[in-house]
Design an enzyme around this catalytic site. Sequence first.
Site, PDB file in Angstrom:
ATOM      1  N   ARG A 267      36.694  41.727  53.811  1.00  0.00           N
ATOM      2  CA  ARG A 267      36.276  42.940  54.525  1.00  0.00           C
ATOM      3  C   ARG A 267      35.827  42.573  55.934  1.00  0.00           C
ATOM      4  NH1 ARG A 267      35.358  44.037  49.176  1.00  0.00           N
ATOM      5  NH2 ARG A 267      36.811  45.653  48.486  1.00  0.00           N
TER       6      ARG A 267
ATOM      7  N   ASP B 221      41.999  40.809  49.527  1.00  0.00           N
ATOM      8  CA  ASP B 221      41.633  42.188  49.218  1.00  0.00           C
ATOM      9  C   ASP B 221      42.487  43.127  50.062  1.00  0.00           C
ATOM     10  OD1 ASP B 221      39.966  44.586  48.454  1.00  0.00           O
ATOM     11  OD2 ASP B 221      38.702  43.006  47.643  1.00  0.00           O
TER      12      ASP B 221
ATOM     13  N   HIS C 120      43.500  46.036  44.615  1.00  0.00           N
ATOM     14  CA  HIS C 120      42.931  45.423  45.818  1.00  0.00           C
ATOM     15  C   HIS C 120      43.943  44.476  46.468  1.00  0.00           C
ATOM     16  CE1 HIS C 120      38.873  47.028  45.619  1.00  0.00           C
ATOM     17  NE2 HIS C 120      38.836  46.746  44.325  1.00  0.00           N
TER      18      HIS C 120
ATOM     19  N   ASP D  89      39.686  44.208  38.822  1.00  0.00           N
ATOM     20  CA  ASP D  89      38.817  45.388  38.840  1.00  0.00           C
ATOM     21  C   ASP D  89      39.464  46.541  39.605  1.00  0.00           C
ATOM     22  OD1 ASP D  89      38.587  43.891  41.241  1.00  0.00           O
ATOM     23  OD2 ASP D  89      36.776  45.007  41.766  1.00  0.00           O
ATOM     24  N   GLU D  90      39.011  47.740  39.292  1.00  0.00           N
ATOM     25  CA  GLU D  90      39.296  48.955  40.082  1.00  0.00           C
ATOM     26  C   GLU D  90      40.774  49.106  40.426  1.00  0.00           C
ATOM     27  OE1 GLU D  90      34.926  48.980  42.206  1.00  0.00           O
ATOM     28  OE2 GLU D  90      36.599  47.993  43.205  1.00  0.00           O
TER      29      GLU D  90
ATOM     30  N   CYS E 206      57.982  49.859  36.258  1.00  0.00           N
ATOM     31  CA  CYS E 206      56.824  49.780  35.350  1.00  0.00           C
ATOM     32  C   CYS E 206      57.144  50.457  34.017  1.00  0.00           C
ATOM     33  CB  CYS E 206      55.605  50.426  35.988  1.00  0.00           C
ATOM     34  SG  CYS E 206      54.921  49.514  37.394  1.00  0.00           S
TER      35      CYS E 206
ATOM     36  N   TRP F  62      29.918  43.118  35.788  1.00  0.00           N
ATOM     37  CA  TRP F  62      29.301  43.707  36.978  1.00  0.00           C
ATOM     38  C   TRP F  62      28.985  45.194  36.810  1.00  0.00           C
ATOM     39  CZ3 TRP F  62      31.073  47.575  40.401  1.00  0.00           C
ATOM     40  CH2 TRP F  62      32.374  48.041  40.163  1.00  0.00           C
TER      41      TRP F  62
ATOM     42  N   TYR G  95      23.991  42.755  43.152  1.00  0.00           N
ATOM     43  CA  TYR G  95      24.857  42.864  44.329  1.00  0.00           C
ATOM     44  C   TYR G  95      24.010  42.863  45.602  1.00  0.00           C
ATOM     45  CZ  TYR G  95      29.390  43.582  42.085  1.00  0.00           C
ATOM     46  OH  TYR G  95      30.570  43.411  41.394  1.00  0.00           O
ATOM     47  N   LEU G  96      24.258  41.874  46.441  1.00  0.00           N
ATOM     48  CA  LEU G  96      23.426  41.646  47.617  1.00  0.00           C
ATOM     49  C   LEU G  96      23.793  42.529  48.810  1.00  0.00           C
ATOM     50  CD1 LEU G  96      23.336  37.755  47.435  1.00  0.00           C
ATOM     51  CD2 LEU G  96      21.424  39.286  46.964  1.00  0.00           C
TER      52      LEU G  96
ATOM     53  N   TRP H 291      29.294  41.453  49.025  1.00  0.00           N
ATOM     54  CA  TRP H 291      30.470  42.116  49.592  1.00  0.00           C
ATOM     55  C   TRP H 291      30.167  42.483  51.042  1.00  0.00           C
ATOM     56  CZ3 TRP H 291      34.412  41.661  46.364  1.00  0.00           C
ATOM     57  CH2 TRP H 291      34.147  41.518  44.999  1.00  0.00           C
TER      58      TRP H 291
ATOM     59  N   GLU I  63      31.763  44.864  53.292  1.00  0.00           N
ATOM     60  CA  GLU I  63      32.323  46.037  53.963  1.00  0.00           C
ATOM     61  C   GLU I  63      31.541  46.406  55.224  1.00  0.00           C
ATOM     62  OE1 GLU I  63      31.857  45.910  50.654  1.00  0.00           O
ATOM     63  OE2 GLU I  63      33.345  47.089  49.562  1.00  0.00           O
TER      64      GLU I  63
END
Length: 501
Positions: free
Chosen positions: A116, A145, A208, A271-272, A284, A339, A369-370, A407, A409
């Site tokens: 990010r 990402d 991601h 994830d996500e 697919c 998480w 999460y920092l 993270w 961002e």
Amino acid sequence: MNILPKPFRIEVSEGSFAFRADGKVATDLPVIASLFGGADAGSAVKFVKGETEWDYVLRITSKGVTATARDDEGLFHAAVTLLQLTGGSLEADLPACTVYDKPRFGYRAGMIDVCRHFYGVETVKKLIDTMALFKFNHLHFHVSDDQGFRLRIDALPKLHQIGSERKGTCGDGKPHGGYYTKAQIKEIVDYAAERYIEIVPEIDLPGHTRAIVAAYPELSCSGKPTEVASWFGIHSKILCTGKEGVYEALDKIFAEMAQMFPCKLFHLGGDEVAKLEWAKCPDCAAVYRREGLKNLEELQGYFTNRVINMLKKYDKTPVLWNEALNSGMLDKSAAVQYWTTDRPSAERVTKAIAEDGRKVIMSRCNPYYLDYPCGMHSLKAMYKLEPADELGEGSEKGILGVECPLWTEHIAQEKELFEHFYPRALAVAETGWSPKGVKDYADFEERLKGVLFLLDRRGVPYVPVAECNPGKIKSALSAAAFGMKMQRGCDPTSARNWRSM
């Protein structure tokens, strides 16, 4: 005594030793000599190899100091404990005592997201250097990402030529980019190894991955051109599960990354995953029918297991975020990183430990999460979290250790990076190292204040301890400001940013 993480046991004796922190010590390890005044075989402060059941034993008498450990890593841990005991003074009277110490968990980590916002080699080395002073032993390195791919892969040069650059960040119109050469990765890995820290690389798959798809559109379902994401949130431009070219490209990436990162652990993300394009993709659909899959979660499970089998030939142990368990078919060799905060996810992790012998890294978003401000994830909350509490009785046997992810961002400057990391990460360092059942927050905070000189000496900024546990009003204002920031950074055409929910 101001030692952090808190040692397993300390036995206090009579007397003290007049220690000069700028004096030389008897060691053949340059990294230990560098913490003090250099090396001298005749010094009264000695670091020696010897048989012991502990990670290290540090004995201080009126005549000198002797650190004993089975290996170099244990001697280094003894050295940082000794350094902390000086309190930052060049001339310190150290109390006579014997410290018996060993870690609670074998995995104690922080994470830095360089996708990010990109951070150069010197910043990463500064983070490694300071983490080592508090007995962390892994750095999770998030290098791929939607907003950037940060490695040079010779077999797929567009990954760094195109995938490492974006046109702007959240509409600011300012290009942002950067990647690490193989020589720079070696520099980082070697620097970490000298301080007994392993680098765990992460290439997030199959979601991601917009930066990868921007570089090679043919790896997506549609094959249509796209750009490296300049907004945050969850993006639907992901890798296709049905094209053989995807697996061939990933194998090329794995082959080069396995050479760059000798660590046994290799993070595959998971994830996500926004599966919107999978639902309408004929490639697919062909996999779906051929494999007899019941839903799109199982399609992700198929993809993940196939990727894991590819990774195995490089002798790596896969780690994935806990959503990888949702398919019910995750390869049993994979560890998961917990998480999320929802009850069904916790129950799946607990079941995986009990039934599959699954190994788990505890990184519960709230409070580990920092990237969240102290008003949302306070120092006290981070300290009080016990890894096994949420997962239930008997789950501790499956816990590899703890990790606090950062993270980036909305963290664009080095100063912000370190202020988010310190001092809160040190609460996680203590949980990962110190014996179970000895937590005392007031005691921790006092010891913490006594070791922050280690950051001051290196010019590393941090949030003052007094500001790490704001009251209700300041916390509410902090949470509101953070939520607005996250909303402004979310791609208006994609899903809301998950961390603002």
